[in-house]
Design an enzyme around this catalytic site. Structure first.
Site, short mmCIF file in Angstrom:
data_model
loop_
_atom_site.label_atom_id
_atom_site.label_comp_id
_atom_site.label_asym_id
_atom_site.label_seq_id
_atom_site.Cartn_x
_atom_site.Cartn_y
_atom_site.Cartn_z
N THR A 10 -4.29 -6.72 -6.86
CA THR A 10 -3.00 -5.99 -6.85
C THR A 10 -3.06 -4.74 -5.98
N GLN A 12 -4.08 -2.44 -2.33
CA GLN A 12 -3.71 -2.58 -0.91
C GLN A 12 -4.49 -3.71 -0.24
N ASP A 13 -5.83 -3.65 -0.32
CA ASP A 13 -6.65 -4.63 0.40
C ASP A 13 -6.55 -6.01 -0.23
N ALA A 87 -11.62 -1.31 -8.00
CA ALA A 87 -12.31 -0.03 -8.21
C ALA A 87 -11.30 1.05 -8.55
N SER A 89 -10.37 3.91 -7.12
CA SER A 89 -10.71 4.16 -5.71
C SER A 89 -10.32 5.54 -5.22
N THR A 132 -18.27 1.61 1.10
CA THR A 132 -17.37 2.62 1.68
C THR A 132 -18.09 3.66 2.52
N GLU A 134 -17.53 6.63 2.26
CA GLU A 134 -17.80 7.77 1.37
C GLU A 134 -19.29 7.86 1.04
N TYR A 156 -17.17 9.04 -7.43
CA TYR A 156 -16.78 7.76 -6.83
C TYR A 156 -17.86 7.26 -5.87
N LYS A 160 -20.35 4.03 -6.06
CA LYS A 160 -20.36 3.03 -4.99
C LYS A 160 -21.77 2.90 -4.38
N ARG A 191 -0.25 1.36 1.39
CA ARG A 191 -1.31 2.24 0.91
C ARG A 191 -0.81 2.99 -0.33
P1 NAP Z 1 -6.54 0.29 -4.32
O1 NAP Z 1 -5.28 0.07 -3.57
O2 NAP Z 1 -6.72 1.51 -5.15
O3 NAP Z 1 -6.76 -1.00 -5.25
C1 NAP Z 1 -7.74 -1.02 -6.26
C2 NAP Z 1 -7.60 -2.29 -7.06
O4 NAP Z 1 -8.58 -2.28 -8.10
C3 NAP Z 1 -6.23 -2.43 -7.77
O5 NAP Z 1 -5.89 -3.79 -7.79
C4 NAP Z 1 -6.55 -1.95 -9.16
O6 NAP Z 1 -5.68 -2.47 -10.15
C5 NAP Z 1 -7.94 -2.55 -9.34
N1 NAP Z 1 -8.71 -1.93 -10.42
C6 NAP Z 1 -9.00 -0.63 -10.61
N2 NAP Z 1 -9.77 -0.47 -11.70
C7 NAP Z 1 -9.96 -1.70 -12.22
C8 NAP Z 1 -10.63 -2.20 -13.36
N3 NAP Z 1 -11.29 -1.40 -14.19
N4 NAP Z 1 -10.62 -3.54 -13.57
C9 NAP Z 1 -9.96 -4.38 -12.76
N5 NAP Z 1 -9.29 -3.96 -11.67
C10 NAP Z 1 -9.28 -2.64 -11.41
O7 NAP Z 1 -7.79 0.23 -3.33
P2 NAP Z 1 -7.89 -0.39 -1.85
O8 NAP Z 1 -7.56 0.68 -0.88
O9 NAP Z 1 -7.21 -1.70 -1.82
O10 NAP Z 1 -9.48 -0.60 -1.74
C11 NAP Z 1 -10.10 -1.82 -2.15
C12 NAP Z 1 -11.57 -1.58 -2.38
O11 NAP Z 1 -12.18 -1.11 -1.19
C13 NAP Z 1 -11.88 -0.53 -3.43
O12 NAP Z 1 -13.07 -0.93 -4.09
C14 NAP Z 1 -12.13 0.73 -2.64
O13 NAP Z 1 -12.98 1.60 -3.37
C15 NAP Z 1 -12.81 0.15 -1.42
N6 NAP Z 1 -12.62 0.89 -0.17
C16 NAP Z 1 -11.38 1.24 0.25
C17 NAP Z 1 -11.23 1.89 1.48
C18 NAP Z 1 -9.87 2.29 1.99
O14 NAP Z 1 -9.82 3.12 2.90
N7 NAP Z 1 -8.78 1.70 1.50
C19 NAP Z 1 -12.37 2.15 2.27
C20 NAP Z 1 -13.61 1.75 1.79
C21 NAP Z 1 -13.74 1.11 0.59
P3 NAP Z 1 -4.26 -1.77 -10.47
O15 NAP Z 1 -3.32 -2.24 -9.41
O16 NAP Z 1 -3.96 -2.28 -11.82
O17 NAP Z 1 -4.49 -0.28 -10.43
N1 GDD Z 2 -5.42 12.45 -1.26
C1 GDD Z 2 -5.24 13.59 -0.60
N2 GDD Z 2 -4.15 14.36 -0.88
N3 GDD Z 2 -6.16 13.97 0.32
C2 GDD Z 2 -5.93 15.12 1.01
C3 GDD Z 2 -4.82 15.92 0.76
C4 GDD Z 2 -3.88 15.53 -0.23
O1 GDD Z 2 -2.89 16.20 -0.49
N4 GDD Z 2 -4.88 16.99 1.60
C5 GDD Z 2 -5.98 16.85 2.32
N5 GDD Z 2 -6.63 15.72 1.96
C6 GDD Z 2 -7.92 15.27 2.52
C7 GDD Z 2 -8.99 14.96 1.47
O2 GDD Z 2 -9.58 16.16 1.01
C8 GDD Z 2 -9.92 14.08 2.30
O3 GDD Z 2 -10.77 14.89 3.07
C9 GDD Z 2 -8.97 13.34 3.25
O4 GDD Z 2 -7.71 14.04 3.19
C10 GDD Z 2 -8.72 11.88 2.91
O5 GDD Z 2 -8.35 11.79 1.55
P1 GDD Z 2 -7.83 10.40 0.92
O6 GDD Z 2 -6.73 9.84 1.72
O7 GDD Z 2 -7.59 10.65 -0.53
O8 GDD Z 2 -9.05 9.40 1.16
P2 GDD Z 2 -10.63 9.57 0.96
O9 GDD Z 2 -11.21 9.65 2.34
O10 GDD Z 2 -10.97 10.62 0.01
O11 GDD Z 2 -11.00 8.18 0.28
C11 GDD Z 2 -10.45 6.95 0.78
O12 GDD Z 2 -11.28 6.41 1.78
C12 GDD Z 2 -12.59 6.04 1.35
C13 GDD Z 2 -13.34 5.51 2.57
O13 GDD Z 2 -13.91 6.56 3.26
C14 GDD Z 2 -10.31 6.01 -0.43
O14 GDD Z 2 -9.59 4.86 0.00
C15 GDD Z 2 -11.66 5.57 -0.93
O15 GDD Z 2 -11.48 4.55 -1.93
C16 GDD Z 2 -12.47 5.01 0.25
O16 GDD Z 2 -13.75 4.62 -0.20
#
Ligand code: NAP
Ligand code: GDD
Length: 384
Positions: A10, A12-13, A87, A89, A132, A134, A156, A160, A191
């Site tokens: 459910t 984004q990815d 996750a 996330s 990730t 991160e 987080y 991970k 997103r």
């Molecule tokens: P997202 O939009 O936050 O989606 C997270 C998904 O995990 C949602 O379907 C959520 O369900 C589900 N979930 C959370 N906790 C759970 C639990 N305890 N049991 C079962 N399902 C659970 O994240 P995303 O951006 O698609 O990212 C997908 C994965 O890639 C994550 O593991 C994230 O940490 C990792 N990742 C993301 C990025 C990025 O930039 N997007 C980069 C690197 C790694 P609900 O819809 O019910 O909340």
């Molecule tokens: N969320 C958020 N909100 N971030 C902010 C804001 C704000 O108002 N203002 C500045 N930022 C800065 C955060 O401090 C961080 O440095 C950067 O924007 C990106 O924040 P996020 O978009 O929340 O993403 P993230 O980099 O912390 O984490 C995402 O990317 C990771 C991969 O590097 C998530 O998708 C993680 O799940 C994923 O692993």
């Protein structure tokens, strides 16, 4: 037909990956959580009638914290590929729920690997782990590659880190085809609204439509390597098609500050913003309008009100310390040479194309809000 099981379907990815695999002819099984309201909005367009024999999307209730549930689903589905995307996330939120984050994101991965091992499915099932950038946290090297040492900076990232290494360990100990995709930030029109890019594209759209005055942000100086989620789910698929399991960085190689993302996203719809001040006192002022771009991207009917606001140099961006993190990841920039060479992965979107896609979608979405506000008409299908 190949069967894939996606945890986090459910999200984004999960939604983009499900669509991609269905198009490739897979039967996709997904794990969703029970919620008090509908939480399948991102995949509703893929869902088919419940009684159809040949469905290619099947959902199961489950949770990453429930071993028996995960083991039963894996046994029933007998997937050829598992994509473990579920996750908690959000990095900032993980400071508030560290134990839960460790359980779901760290131990959750172990539960999947252990289920495959206990069910004697190690020869059949391949596993993708959503690792990730991160993990690099306080970066030890720029750009970051598969060889760069990790230094996680949040609950987080630490969760991970466990997930990353337990995946490597199960691969080496039990010969499981298990791989990590070390994905840098990737975004899209779907997103989550609290991640920085979407927060910005939504807010700027609302500002353009006179629905919002100011958006308050955290650290404007951190730098991220942003790609498009559509490109990144293709990498996940490619990783599981390799004969030999391995770990890959997926990134664009370009890094941008949050401040510059705001400027570029604003320019995309004809808003000119200037920043002044420093740290907590930094402000973004609306100092001009590119009329032609604004009229084309937002609409002539909204021009007069935005021109007035620009004339007054109104503040549209502020800094709110509550959004700062206890420990920050200041700079991410990935080197995806290995993925490009071995997987043949090439992204189609650059940052400009990503911003275009997100701004276009959010202006359209927020216009529905505008219509609601102006007319008081409340039966619009907000998500159509
Ligand atoms: P997202 O939009 O936050 O989606 C997270 C998904 O995990 C949602 O379907 C959520 O369900 C589900 N979930 C959370 N906790 C759970 C639990 N305890 N049991 C079962 N399902 C659970 O994240 P995303 O951006 O698609 O990212 C997908 C994965 O890639 C994550 O593991 C994230 O940490 C990792 N990742 C993301 C990025 C990025 O930039 N997007 C980069 C690197 C790694 P609900 O819809 O019910 O909340
Ligand atoms: N969320 C958020 N909100 N971030 C902010 C804001 C704000 O108002 N203002 C500045 N930022 C800065 C955060 O401090 C961080 O440095 C950067 O924007 C990106 O924040 P996020 O978009 O929340 O993403 P993230 O980099 O912390 O984490 C995402 O990317 C990771 C991969 O590097 C998530 O998708 C993680 O799940 C994923 O692993």
């Amino acid at each position: 037909m190949k069967k894939a099981l996606i945890t986090g379907i459910t999200g984004q990815d999960g939604a983009y990956l499900a669509e991609y695999l269905i198009k490739k002819g897979y039967v996709v099984h997904g794990i969703k959580r029970r919620a008090s309201m509908f939480n399948t909005e991102r995949i509703d367009h893929l869902y088919q009638e419940p009684f159809e024999e040949n469905r290619n999307l099947i959902l199961h209730y489950g949770d990453m914290t429930d071993s028996m549930n995960l083991t039963r689903i894996i046994q029933e589905v007998q997937p050829d590929e598992i994509y473990n995307l579920a996750a908690m996330s959000h990095v900032k939120v993980s400071f508030e729920v560290p134990e839960y984050t460790g359980n779901a994101d760290g131990l959750g991965t172990l539960r999947i690997l252990e289920a495959v091992r206990l069910l004697n499915m190690t020869d059949k099932t391949r596993i993708y782990q959503a690792s990730t950038s991160e993990l690099y946290g306080l970066v030890q090297q720029v750009p970051q590659t598969e060889q760069t040492p990790f230094y996680p900076r949040s609950p987080y990232a630490v969760a991970k880190l466990y997930a990353y290494w337990i995946t490597v360990n199960y691969r080496e100990a039990y010969n499981i085809h298990a791989s990590n995709g070390i994905l840098f930030n990737h975004e899209s029109p779907t997103r989550g609204e609290t991640f920085v890019t979407r927060k910005i594209t939504r807010a700027l759209s609302r500002i353009a439509l006179n629905l919002q005055q100011t958006v308050y942000m955290g650290n404007l100086s951190s730098q991220r390597d942003w790609g498009h989620a559509k490109d990144y789910v293709k990498a996940m698929y490619l990783i599981l098609q390799q004969d030999v399991p391995d770990d890959y960085v997926i990134a664009t190689g370009i890094t941008t500050t949050i401040r510059d993302f705001i400027l570029q996203a604003a320019a995309e719809i004809g808003l000119e913003i200037s920043f002044e001040g420093e740290e907590k006192n930094e402000r973004g002022l609306l100092t001009g309008i590119n009329k032609d771009v604004f009229v084309e991207k937002v609409g002539e009917e909204h021009l007069e009100s935005i021109k007035l606001r620009a004339l007054k140099n109104e503040q549209v961006v502020g800094v709110e310390p509550a959004y700062f993190r206890p420990t920050e990841v200041e700079l991410l920039m990935g080197d995806a040479t290995k993925a490009k060479t071995i997987l043949g992965w090439e992204p189609e979107y650059d940052l400009n194309a990503l911003i275009k896609d997100m701004m276009q979608s959010d202006v359209k979405l927020m216009k529905k809000d505008h219509h609601l506000k102006v007319t008081g008409f409340d039966t619009l299908n907000y998500f159509e």
